[in-house]
Design an enzyme around this catalytic site. Sequence first.
Site: not given
Length: 666
Positions: A80-81, A112, A285, A422, A428
């Site tokens: 990813s960028l 984008k 880019k 909690c 739980c």
Amino acid sequence: MTVKDEIEQLRAELDEHNYRYYVLSAPTISDKEFDDKMRRLQELEAAHPEYADPASPTQRVGSDISKEFKQVAHRYPMLSLGNTYSAEDVRDFYERTARLLGEPFEIVAELKFDGTSISLIYEEGVLVRAVTRGDGTRGDDVTANVRTIRSIPLRLRGDDVPAEVEIRGEVLLPWSEFDRINQERAAQEEPLFANPRNAASGTLKQLNPAIVAARRLDAYLYYVLGEELPADTHYGNLQAARRWGLKVSDATQVCHSLDDIYTYINKWDTERKNLPVATDGIVLKVNSLRQQQALGYTAKNPRWAIAYKFQAEREETRLNSVSYQVGRTGAVTPVANLEPVLLAGTVVKRASLHNADIIEGLDLHIGDQVYVEKGGEIIPKIVGVNKEARTMMIGEKVRFITRCPECGTKLVRTEGEAAYYCPNDTGCAPQIKGRIEHFVTRKAMNVNIGPETIEDLYEVGLLKDAADLYELKMKDLIRLERRGERSARNLLESLDASKQVPFERVLFALGIRYVGESVAKRLAQAFRSMDALQAATFEQLVATEDIGERIAQSLVDYFAKEANLTLIRRLASYGLQMERAEEEAGARSEKLKGQTIVISGTFAHHSRDEYKALIEQHGGKNSGSISSKTSFILAGENMGPAKMEKAAQLGIRLLNEDEFLKLLED
Ligand code: IVH
């Protein structure tokens, strides 16, 4: 004209009209004429199956209903960028690039697109595979679905198409389609899609390609990868991709200065609102591929590219109530329930409130008019209160709850921490189920079981912790209503396979607070086994790189609990990996000496690069093309048809992954 000629002519014509319609948005024949030609082609193909071709325009709507997606490894990781949000950040990127390169450079500015990323593999010009991003190294094979996207060519046009090329881009649902689908869903009382991005990724994961075809996805392509590319610049390759028939945005532009970039950003920040698809920023880019290579990558992002995100949009609405959710770690998250409001194209009903301090800081009251913003996240957040709008009717002040909404236990808060927890971790329900859900995720143990089945098994008392998974029997599973025998077998098989999952992922799967994927990796490297980690003192832990006091304390607390130790002992007894496999050594054998091996397709156990390394470690040679010198082909899934044919012609042996690994073991 022979039947074969007519079929070929119709295919060529229909391809051309598809392209004019879906890529150029400039059709030259009527829909009726198009349909007539398509029908004629379908008839001819049905009568002459000997001329079948998977790239024929009739083959877009797959009728075969696949049960689930196969996971395949990416040839090149899908990164990813890095994100930036301000003009200064953009300048920093520009100046850093200038400094690192020390020579003139160009920047390509692009929109984008806000959809879901896709990788398309073309071999000999034919679309052979489409894969989602997945975790960046492996994704889902969604080829059947992608074939239904009309703007994605099944066959590339032109004579400079490389033998193998990978093209990446974004699959999107245009606004008009998004609205149409949501209207339909509203009419059927089905839940609405929150935004086009979710709708696009949800659609791509549909198991029935016919549904996908009905949703009319679109795709913009923005990245060309391969060993033999037509140009030495990113922009040049994008233009080539456009010539090949792929949809490349017209908004892409080469910039020669920082000013050019700012002008581009300012222009598109307004103009994007007129686009048929959602965009959430600009991507910058470095144009030259040589310079891209020189700049290289950090662990997560390329250094040669960056994303600039547009300012989030903000709206005002009423705070109706606050509810609280308990996560697997026991952390209690407050959620604001809002009067529905349209924000950046989507209806917002809930917003994250993060933690008690934020609530306190906002001085929230039920009934307040609040400002909601949608940044990059899917969940919008409350960023302020319109105090002017307060009236006599103002509701009570929002105070964080003191007891767990699920089990009633008094909540605790560690000094210096924002979250309330909690502490009833063994009693739980959402914590217990949440831990099991985490344990089975793809990045952890990768077990084929969904939240509903976990819920069902928990309800009947068969599943109280992750170790219970390994005691599940066929008969327990098929007794559950939802489970067919097939999916039960699937689950049991995936449990069996999970016993090979490396130690670092087992450690991650335990769900120890603050021990995420990369921390687990670090710990596995440093301590090498569960026993050693368990025996480590707080001091030894904090002396480890990247391990701070917070993580160290969390580990010490975790191992101090008898219940956790019992869980680990049980997991070990079922055969899970509790220590690190020995390091891959350098040269390991001469088993492949003198052999030339071609790797083709995608693999389940190792990436292509890992196989290349293995071949070299065993004295073999890698080669990219099949010839009479090829000793054998290491053939993965979806090996291209051209390669298959060539191998058959030359009589070259194909070894699958398992056979190959066995060969090295023997
Ligand atoms: S380039 C290494 N260009 O934004 C280069 N990405 O975090 C990788 N995206 O996952 C991506 N429009 O899904 C690139 N013009 C564009 C894009 C774009 C949208 C998405 C993509 C990626 C994410 C960046």
